[in-house]
Enzyme design. Sequence first.
Site, PDB file in Angstrom:
ATOM      1  N   ARG A  47       0.762  -1.361  -0.088  1.00 24.98           N
ATOM      2  CA  ARG A  47      -0.128   0.196   0.093  1.00 24.98           C
ATOM      3  C   ARG A  47       0.891   1.350   0.052  1.00 24.98           C
ATOM      4  O   ARG A  47       0.464   2.322  -0.656  1.00 24.98           O
ATOM      5  CB  ARG A  47      -0.915  -0.143   1.176  1.00 24.98           C
ATOM      6  N   TYR A  99     -13.282  20.703 -14.134  1.00 21.53           N
ATOM      7  CA  TYR A  99     -13.991  19.343 -14.094  1.00 21.53           C
ATOM      8  C   TYR A  99     -15.037  19.001 -13.270  1.00 21.53           C
ATOM      9  O   TYR A  99     -14.675  19.107 -12.211  1.00 21.53           O
ATOM     10  CB  TYR A  99     -12.843  18.201 -13.916  1.00 21.53           C
ATOM     11  N   ASP A 169      -4.693  21.653 -12.415  1.00 21.89           N
ATOM     12  CA  ASP A 169      -5.098  20.399 -13.071  1.00 21.89           C
ATOM     13  C   ASP A 169      -4.473  20.478 -14.801  1.00 21.89           C
ATOM     14  O   ASP A 169      -5.024  21.371 -15.251  1.00 21.89           O
ATOM     15  CB  ASP A 169      -6.551  20.461 -13.010  1.00 21.89           C
ATOM     16  N   LYS A 194      -6.637  10.080 -19.023  1.00 22.84           N
ATOM     17  CA  LYS A 194      -6.728  10.591 -20.010  1.00 22.84           C
ATOM     18  C   LYS A 194      -5.667  10.498 -21.071  1.00 22.84           C
ATOM     19  O   LYS A 194      -5.127   9.778 -21.392  1.00 22.84           O
ATOM     20  CB  LYS A 194      -7.179  11.975 -19.847  1.00 22.84           C
TER      21      LYS A 194
HETATM   22  C1  LIG Z   1     -11.304  12.989 -15.968  1.00 28.18           C
HETATM   23  C2  LIG Z   1     -10.888  14.352 -15.421  1.00 28.18           C
HETATM   24  C3  LIG Z   1     -10.666  14.377 -13.917  1.00 28.18           C
HETATM   25  C4  LIG Z   1     -11.003  13.155 -13.011  1.00 28.18           C
HETATM   26  O1  LIG Z   1     -10.104  12.232 -13.241  1.00 28.18           O
HETATM   27  P1  LIG Z   1     -10.517  10.465 -13.060  1.00 28.18           P
HETATM   28  O2  LIG Z   1      -9.480   9.788 -13.578  1.00 28.18           O
HETATM   29  O3  LIG Z   1     -11.815  10.210 -13.888  1.00 28.18           O
HETATM   30  O4  LIG Z   1     -10.783  10.479 -11.521  1.00 28.18           O
HETATM   31  C5  LIG Z   1     -10.076  15.469 -13.411  1.00 28.18           C
HETATM   32  N1  LIG Z   1     -10.047  16.479 -14.235  1.00 28.18           N
HETATM   33  C6  LIG Z   1     -10.075  16.640 -15.623  1.00 28.18           C
HETATM   34  C7  LIG Z   1      -9.725  17.837 -16.348  1.00 28.18           C
HETATM   35  C8  LIG Z   1     -10.556  15.455 -16.091  1.00 28.18           C
HETATM   36  O5  LIG Z   1     -10.888  15.417 -17.332  1.00 28.18           O
END
Ligand SMILES: *Cc1c(COP(=O)(O)O)cnc(C)c1O
Length: 366
Positions: A47, A99, A169, A194
Amino acid sequence: MKPATRAAQALGWIDETTRAVIPPLHAATTYLRDPDNRYRSGRSYGRADNPGYDQPEALLAALEGGEAALLFASGMAAATAVFQALRPGDHVVVPRVMYWGLRKWLQGFAAGWGLAVDFVEPDGYEAALRPGRTKLVWIETPANPTWAVTDIAAVTRAAHAAGALVAVDNTVPTPVLTRPLSLGADLVMHSATKYLNGHSDVIAGALVAARRDDFWRRLVGIRAEGGAILGSFEAWLLLRGMRTLFLRVERACRSAALVAAHFSAHPKVREVLYPGLPSHPGHAVARSQMTGGFGGMLSIRVADPIGTAARVQIWKRATSLGGVESLVEHRASVEGPDSPAPPDLLRLSVGIEDPADLIADLEQAL
Ligand SMILES: *Cc1c(COP(=O)(O)O)cnc(C)c1O
């Protein structure tokens, strides 16, 4: 070495045991303790310690220009770890356009945790700062789903003057196009689901820090103790995906620019939202802080968004973004009534197909 070279070779690491150019997959959850009761390997339990994280974390830290990176079970696990590292009473400034999953989580979590949250427009950060009390400023740029652009360097200067950390982000631009740490930010977050992985087959997240400071150590503890860790196979797949990051992002940028240019003059399209278009309100800032392109994401506003999405053949009607296949989604249906997404907006994630096919398919759907 240039970043694309480092990514293609995943830093050129070779497995010491076998001389393999691709790392082994480590499934172990526990590690042998030495007879004198110590752990000289530096690892005791899966972990907290996973050798399969070392290479993807080192590569991501190198690409973002940070001192350290941490993989998480998802982008949301990475993002929420940052807010959980704050204390009740702290104030945070976050964008209104962001998001939606994180916005929704903040609206629920913040009150229970005692965080004060201000949601702002890209030009509203400075006015929302409360010197001494604001501990974190969150930026997403270009931001889902209107691709609003925030000036990372300018917001960071103001945030630092007020004593706040800045987290960005960086899921959508990726370090191929924007490196927030080089613009002064303290932390970068990714939904590695992504572009970093890029093949729609791994849910993963990551944080990258400019410095291994006390805040960073808190995040390390939150991952190890909270347990939102990535599986070994997912970490392995993620590294495999990151090797082609530059190829995929460069292709997606080129195609997205062609799609945006084509449909901005289309009689059935009310508006194309893409930071690469001079008509976009964030174009000038995007030009100054993005290098090599404006990303693979855009949105179009059309009279019949649901019908248009129903008629595409090549684009896939699905949520998510940043994969090799192009996706279309009606965001207002996903995000609900308090969404900043206009009801006529379709979000497009441009993949790596031939752009002529993508344009022809949208043409027939319109
Ligand atoms: C998809 C996304 C998230 C969340 O990520 P997950 O891997 O789905 O938990 C956060 N920020 C952006 C810009 C995203 O496209």
